[in-house]
Scaffold this motif. Sequence first.
Motif, short mmCIF file in Angstrom:
data_model
loop_
_atom_site.label_atom_id
_atom_site.label_comp_id
_atom_site.label_asym_id
_atom_site.label_seq_id
_atom_site.Cartn_x
_atom_site.Cartn_y
_atom_site.Cartn_z
N ALA A 1 34.70 40.45 66.38
CA ALA A 1 35.10 39.67 67.56
C ALA A 1 33.90 39.02 68.23
CB ALA A 1 35.84 40.57 68.54
N ALA A 2 32.78 39.76 68.31
CA ALA A 2 31.58 39.23 68.96
C ALA A 2 31.04 38.01 68.23
CB ALA A 2 30.51 40.31 69.02
N ALA A 3 31.16 38.02 66.90
CA ALA A 3 30.63 36.90 66.12
C ALA A 3 31.43 35.61 66.32
CB ALA A 3 30.62 37.27 64.64
N GLN A 4 32.64 35.72 66.89
CA GLN A 4 33.43 34.52 67.16
C GLN A 4 32.94 33.81 68.43
OE1 GLN A 4 35.39 33.99 64.53
NE2 GLN A 4 34.66 36.03 63.94
N THR B 1 31.31 28.88 72.31
CA THR B 1 30.08 28.26 72.82
C THR B 1 29.99 26.81 72.36
OG1 THR B 1 28.94 30.40 72.78
CG2 THR B 1 27.57 28.42 72.89
N THR B 2 30.25 26.60 71.08
CA THR B 2 30.16 25.26 70.52
C THR B 2 31.27 24.36 71.06
OG1 THR B 2 29.21 26.22 68.54
CG2 THR B 2 30.02 23.96 68.37
N GLY C 1 34.31 23.58 66.94
CA GLY C 1 33.89 24.94 67.26
C GLY C 1 34.30 25.95 66.20
N ILE C 2 35.44 25.74 65.55
CA ILE C 2 35.93 26.71 64.58
C ILE C 2 35.02 26.81 63.37
CG2 ILE C 2 37.38 25.24 63.12
CD1 ILE C 2 38.38 28.66 64.62
N GLY D 1 28.00 22.23 64.22
CA GLY D 1 28.40 23.26 63.27
C GLY D 1 27.29 24.26 63.03
N MET D 2 26.07 23.77 62.91
CA MET D 2 24.91 24.66 62.75
C MET D 2 24.75 25.54 63.99
SD MET D 2 22.29 25.90 61.28
CE MET D 2 21.58 24.91 59.95
N LEU D 3 24.94 24.95 65.18
CA LEU D 3 24.87 25.72 66.42
C LEU D 3 25.92 26.82 66.43
CD1 LEU D 3 23.86 26.16 69.36
CD2 LEU D 3 25.57 24.49 70.07
N ALA D 4 27.14 26.46 66.04
CA ALA D 4 28.24 27.43 66.04
C ALA D 4 27.92 28.59 65.11
CB ALA D 4 29.54 26.74 65.60
N PHE D 5 27.43 28.29 63.94
CA PHE D 5 27.13 29.33 62.96
C PHE D 5 25.97 30.20 63.43
CE2 PHE D 5 25.50 31.01 58.94
CZ PHE D 5 26.67 31.46 58.37
#
Length: 387
Positions: free
Chosen positions: A126-129, A134-135, A153-154, A302-306
């Motif tokens: 859950a934390a990793a989502q 954020t994105t 963001g997904i 996408g890089m930020l999200a990951f």
Amino acid sequence: MFLQVIQNFWSSTGYVALTWQHLVMIAIACFFLYLAIVKQYEPLLLLPISFGMLLTNIPLGGLMEYPVYEIGADGLPHMTQLGGVLYYLYQGVKLGIFPPLIFLGVGAMTDFGPLIANPRSLLLGAAAQFGIFTTFIGAVALGFTGQEAASIGIIGGADGPTAIFLTSKLAPHLLGPIAVAAYSYMALVPVIQPPIMKALTTKEERMIKMEQLRPVTKIEKILFPILVTVLGALLLPSATGLLGMLMLGNLFRESGVVDRIFKTAQNELINIVTIFLGITVGATTSADKFLKAQTIQIIALGMLAFAVGTAAGTIFGKIMSKMTGGRVNPLIGSAGVSAVPMAARVAQVVGQKENPSNFLLMHAMGPNVAGVIGSAIAAGVLLSIFG
């Protein structure tokens, strides 16, 4: 006469309509083919996607052309020209058919035992989502609509089918760049994650050896997909398609009574759907849609999200390590971004470099499969808000 035939033939070739934009996209497609074949970065998905990208940027190929209809004398529309073959296959993406079928196969291949044995790892997934939401905020700040920001963001869930499913519902015009970004970062997990993991943990933390997981009974494994489906679908009906098919595939696996369809789901079915999904998603990246400043923004976001998802999972792993008196290796938190099973393998590799006797793979599989569930739930939340 002969000269006229030559001229007519030349005018029908793709060379006449070839532009620099097409050449750029063909070069990008060839680069992704190189990554898939030579570097073997997620080849099962990256190869068909990149070849679909190649096909759609061949001028006059018409593989993604829409069918043409005209109103007849009876006042009804009549098809006067068929659409391209990839246009019809693409309907499986557009109508949300292929991603749930991929999830069916993923469920059939996945052992939820590590998650059942250590339910706390659900919190790491859950934390990793966190990277998703954020994105989402960052994308809205850059001027994207709510639907577009949710689809971007997904990517942080590091789950290609989920990204495709949500984007096809909320922002289908962004499907090409979002799918390419999602699968590219999934393929680059072994490159992107280790520096983040090492920056956020100490050598002592990376060396932590975890106790062996308890055995999980067969009845637990059978009840788990049923309970998750009921509780998850009641909470977020919009996530039922992805979550339900994931759990059905897992029930095929764990029930032990449907061996034939279990094997079909984890082999033939997922392989066929992966081919159709990959090549048609790649075919959405035509030069006129892909070569935009917006695409660069999507790839950067996408890089930020990951990165944020990886960092959030690792940080929560550190918190859990402190709370348990050093019994949890925080590296396993990075696996919560999904990308099954590659992210779990990365946690294993990084941990074993510090301590050769360290075996984190099964421990990391808990957050890893929790991340799959988490990304489906996150998609359901976003779909329920913006759908």
